[in-house]
Design a protein around this motif. Structure first.
Motif, PDB file in Angstrom:
ATOM      1  N   LEU A   1      -8.778   1.366  -3.737  1.00 43.80           N
ATOM      2  CA  LEU A   1      -9.920   0.908  -4.534  1.00 43.80           C
ATOM      3  C   LEU A   1      -9.827  -0.575  -4.901  1.00 43.80           C
TER       4      LEU A   1
ATOM      5  N   VAL B   1     -15.155 -12.032   5.120  1.00 49.13           N
ATOM      6  CA  VAL B   1     -14.300 -11.021   5.766  1.00 49.13           C
ATOM      7  C   VAL B   1     -15.177  -9.825   6.117  1.00 49.13           C
TER       8      VAL B   1
ATOM      9  N   SER C   1     -14.569  -0.047  -9.744  1.00 50.71           N
ATOM     10  CA  SER C   1     -14.822  -0.684  -8.440  1.00 50.71           C
ATOM     11  C   SER C   1     -16.291  -0.539  -8.031  1.00 50.71           C
TER      12      SER C   1
ATOM     13  N   ILE D   1     -10.288  -8.409  -0.990  1.00 55.16           N
ATOM     14  CA  ILE D   1     -11.100  -9.046   0.061  1.00 55.16           C
ATOM     15  C   ILE D   1     -11.939 -10.181  -0.537  1.00 55.16           C
ATOM     16  N   VAL D   2     -12.544  -9.914  -1.696  1.00 56.83           N
ATOM     17  CA  VAL D   2     -13.350 -10.959  -2.359  1.00 56.83           C
ATOM     18  C   VAL D   2     -12.452 -12.164  -2.672  1.00 56.83           C
TER      19      VAL D   2
ATOM     20  N   PRO E   1     -14.816  -6.111   6.874  1.00 60.53           N
ATOM     21  CA  PRO E   1     -13.819  -5.031   6.865  1.00 60.53           C
ATOM     22  C   PRO E   1     -13.840  -4.177   8.133  1.00 60.53           C
TER      23      PRO E   1
ATOM     24  N   PHE F   1      -3.433  -5.030   5.406  1.00 60.31           N
ATOM     25  CA  PHE F   1      -3.058  -5.279   4.005  1.00 60.31           C
ATOM     26  C   PHE F   1      -1.669  -4.726   3.661  1.00 60.31           C
TER      27      PHE F   1
ATOM     28  N   TYR G   1      -7.989   7.891 -10.673  1.00 59.47           N
ATOM     29  CA  TYR G   1      -8.848   7.538  -9.538  1.00 59.47           C
ATOM     30  C   TYR G   1     -10.308   7.440  -9.986  1.00 59.47           C
TER      31      TYR G   1
ATOM     32  N   LEU H   1       0.842  -1.209   0.000  1.00 53.19           N
ATOM     33  CA  LEU H   1       0.000   0.000   0.000  1.00 53.19           C
ATOM     34  C   LEU H   1       0.873   1.254   0.000  1.00 53.19           C
TER      35      LEU H   1
ATOM     36  N   ASP I   1     -20.882  -4.089   2.787  1.00 51.16           N
ATOM     37  CA  ASP I   1     -19.924  -3.712   1.743  1.00 51.16           C
ATOM     38  C   ASP I   1     -18.497  -4.030   2.174  1.00 51.16           C
ATOM     39  N   LYS I   2     -17.623  -4.138   1.191  1.00 54.07           N
ATOM     40  CA  LYS I   2     -16.231  -4.556   1.468  1.00 54.07           C
ATOM     41  C   LYS I   2     -15.257  -3.386   1.268  1.00 54.07           C
ATOM     42  N   LYS I   3     -15.810  -2.190   1.123  1.00 57.70           N
ATOM     43  CA  LYS I   3     -14.920  -1.043   0.844  1.00 57.70           C
ATOM     44  C   LYS I   3     -14.152  -0.635   2.101  1.00 57.70           C
ATOM     45  N   ILE I   4     -12.901  -0.231   1.866  1.00 58.10           N
ATOM     46  CA  ILE I   4     -12.102   0.317   2.960  1.00 58.10           C
ATOM     47  C   ILE I   4     -11.501   1.627   2.446  1.00 58.10           C
TER      48      ILE I   4
ATOM     49  N   ILE J   1      -8.663  -2.862  -2.808  1.00 57.08           N
ATOM     50  CA  ILE J   1      -8.773  -3.683  -1.595  1.00 57.08           C
ATOM     51  C   ILE J   1     -10.077  -4.486  -1.578  1.00 57.08           C
ATOM     52  N   MET J   2     -11.161  -3.859  -2.076  1.00 51.91           N
ATOM     53  CA  MET J   2     -12.449  -4.565  -2.082  1.00 51.91           C
ATOM     54  C   MET J   2     -12.335  -5.883  -2.876  1.00 51.91           C
ATOM     55  N   GLU J   3     -11.651  -5.805  -4.008  1.00 51.38           N
ATOM     56  CA  GLU J   3     -11.474  -7.004  -4.834  1.00 51.38           C
ATOM     57  C   GLU J   3     -10.529  -8.001  -4.162  1.00 51.38           C
TER      58      GLU J   3
ATOM     59  N   TYR K   1     -17.450 -17.746  -7.212  1.00 54.04           N
ATOM     60  CA  TYR K   1     -16.406 -16.803  -7.629  1.00 54.04           C
ATOM     61  C   TYR K   1     -16.077 -16.957  -9.117  1.00 54.04           C
TER      62      TYR K   1
ATOM     63  N   ARG L   1     -18.872 -15.383 -10.934  1.00 56.14           N
ATOM     64  CA  ARG L   1     -18.753 -13.913 -10.891  1.00 56.14           C
ATOM     65  C   ARG L   1     -17.824 -13.423 -11.998  1.00 56.14           C
TER      66      ARG L   1
ATOM     67  N   PHE M   1      -8.665   4.448   3.054  1.00 50.47           N
ATOM     68  CA  PHE M   1      -7.446   4.765   3.797  1.00 50.47           C
ATOM     69  C   PHE M   1      -7.239   6.275   3.826  1.00 50.47           C
TER      70      PHE M   1
END
Lengths: 83, 288
Positions: free
Chosen positions: A42, A59, B230, A48-49, A61, A69, B223, A34, B133-136, A44-46, B251, B254, B138
């Motif tokens: 952006l 998982v 994303s 995690i999957v 978050p 990470f 970005y 990182l 959701d799996k968003k993080i 990180i979500m993938e 998976y 997907r 930073f």
């Protein structure tokens, strides 16, 4: 190859496939992925999957500690060793 | 202070419309005990796996179940998007924006909260769950105006996609009337939010981008394009396929689904991408 080495290799392959950084081919298990912007927030979500697919466990978050990470080494410790 | 005569005028008009169209989320929609078990909850051709070979082999019953979980995923990703939006808007109340814009931000917050009531009620009542959701995010540093610009740009991206889904599904007569009503109500409010979002991102870019370095502008372009990708990824949730009971290889499915829907994503995002290119926020195309 041990299970640990195999999983770390899979993580490295995922990073190489998905990173847009020119430095990606130089990474090792300790590289700060990182900090070095090899993996972005952006992506990180993938990641995690992908970790859910590899571990077979969901998982959450919200329960992750900062730095989970930071490197392949650290990802392995957090997601496989539960450290 | 962030403002312009045009932004103030737009904000005043949007606030007036919000007052006129004000609704009570608890009475606007009536919730039947059960959904019509013969009606779809998600348009067939918008189901994420609808262009994979597996979809053709599903029974009608399996399609109905899959459509329910696709709807729950759509509402869940709306909840997570709006949660982030509400947090960001609240942070900006009575800070750097004109009184006219602040007044509209109050309406924006109120309406987003109401949407979440509808999405959450539907998901919990008919499927017993909301997908997390799996968003993080930073923490990072920004140049002046960059954080606000990216915040509102993300809103525009998120809402442009959502609103296309709302518009198309509100008009799909094969869907359960309750689902169509939720999409319709959402679309009515969302068109105002989009108008505000588009105005404000143009203003912020015009105001601040001349002071940004070339590296920052390139970073912003990358970005925005990556954020679009994303955002779309969330529409392809392996948990949906597991909950619908259609595969043990969620998976892999997907990935197949993602690859098969590229044309659809480009079509839905076309207006948004064109807008960003025209305003020179992005260079090139996102990898949709």
């Amino acid at each position: 190859m041990s299970r640990e080495s195999e999983l770390k290799e899979k993580l490295k392959e995922w990073i190489i496939k998905n990173s847009r950084s020119e430095k990606v081919n130089e990474i090792n298990n300790a590289t700060k992925i990182l900090e070095e912007k090899i993996v972005t927030s952006l992506q990180i979500m993938e990641l995690i999957v992908y970790l859910e697919q590899l571990t077979g466990r969901p998982v959450n978050p919200d329960q992750l500690k900062p730095g989970a990470f930071s490197s392949i080494e650290h990802i392995y410790d957090v997601f496989y060793e539960g450290k | 202070m962030i403002y312009s005569d045009r932004l103030n005028l737009v904000s005043e008009k949007l606030s007036a419309t919000s007052v006129k169209k004000y609704n009570n989320p608890y009475t606007t929609i009536e919730w039947p005990e059960q959904l019509d078990d013969k009606a779809l909850c998600f348009s067939k051709d918008m189901i994420s796996i609808s262009r994979t070979p597996l979809f053709q082999d599903l029974t009608e019953e399996q399609v109905l179940k899959l459509a329910l979980y696709e709807a729950v995923n759509f509402f869940s990703l709306n909840i997570s998007g709006e949660r982030e939006l509400i947090a960001g808007l609240s942070k900006r109340l009575y800070k750097n924006y004109s009184p006219e814009m602040t007044e509209y931000i109050h309406h924006f917050l109120d309406e987003e909260n109401k949407h979440m009531v509808w999405f959450g009620t539907f998901s919990e009542k008919y499927a017993g769950k909301v997908y997390q959701d799996k968003k993080i995010v930073f923490p990072r540093s920004y140049e002046e105006g960059e954080e606000d610009f990216l915040f509102f740009t993300k809103i525009v991206i998120f809402e442009e996609i959502v609103d296309r889904y709302n518009y198309l599904m509100a008009g799909d007569e094969s869907l359960d009337p309750l689902v169509r009503q939720i999409h319709h109500q959402h679309h009515v409010d969302e068109s105002r939010h989009l108008a505000f979002g588009r105005e404000i991102v143009c203003h912020l870019y015009k105001e601040f981008s001349p002071r940004w370095s070339e590296e920052t502008r390139d970073g912003i372009s990358d970005y925005i394009k990556n954020y679009m990708v994303s955002t779309w990824k969330e529409y392809f949730n392996p948990d949906v396929y597991v909950d619908a009971g259609i595969t043990d290889e969620a998976y892999e499915l997907r990935e197949l689904a993602w690859n098969s829907m590229s044309g659809f994503r480009k079509e839905i995002s076309h207006k948004c991408v064109e807008f960003f290119q025209k305003k020179e926020f992005i260079k090139g195309e996102p990898e949709l």
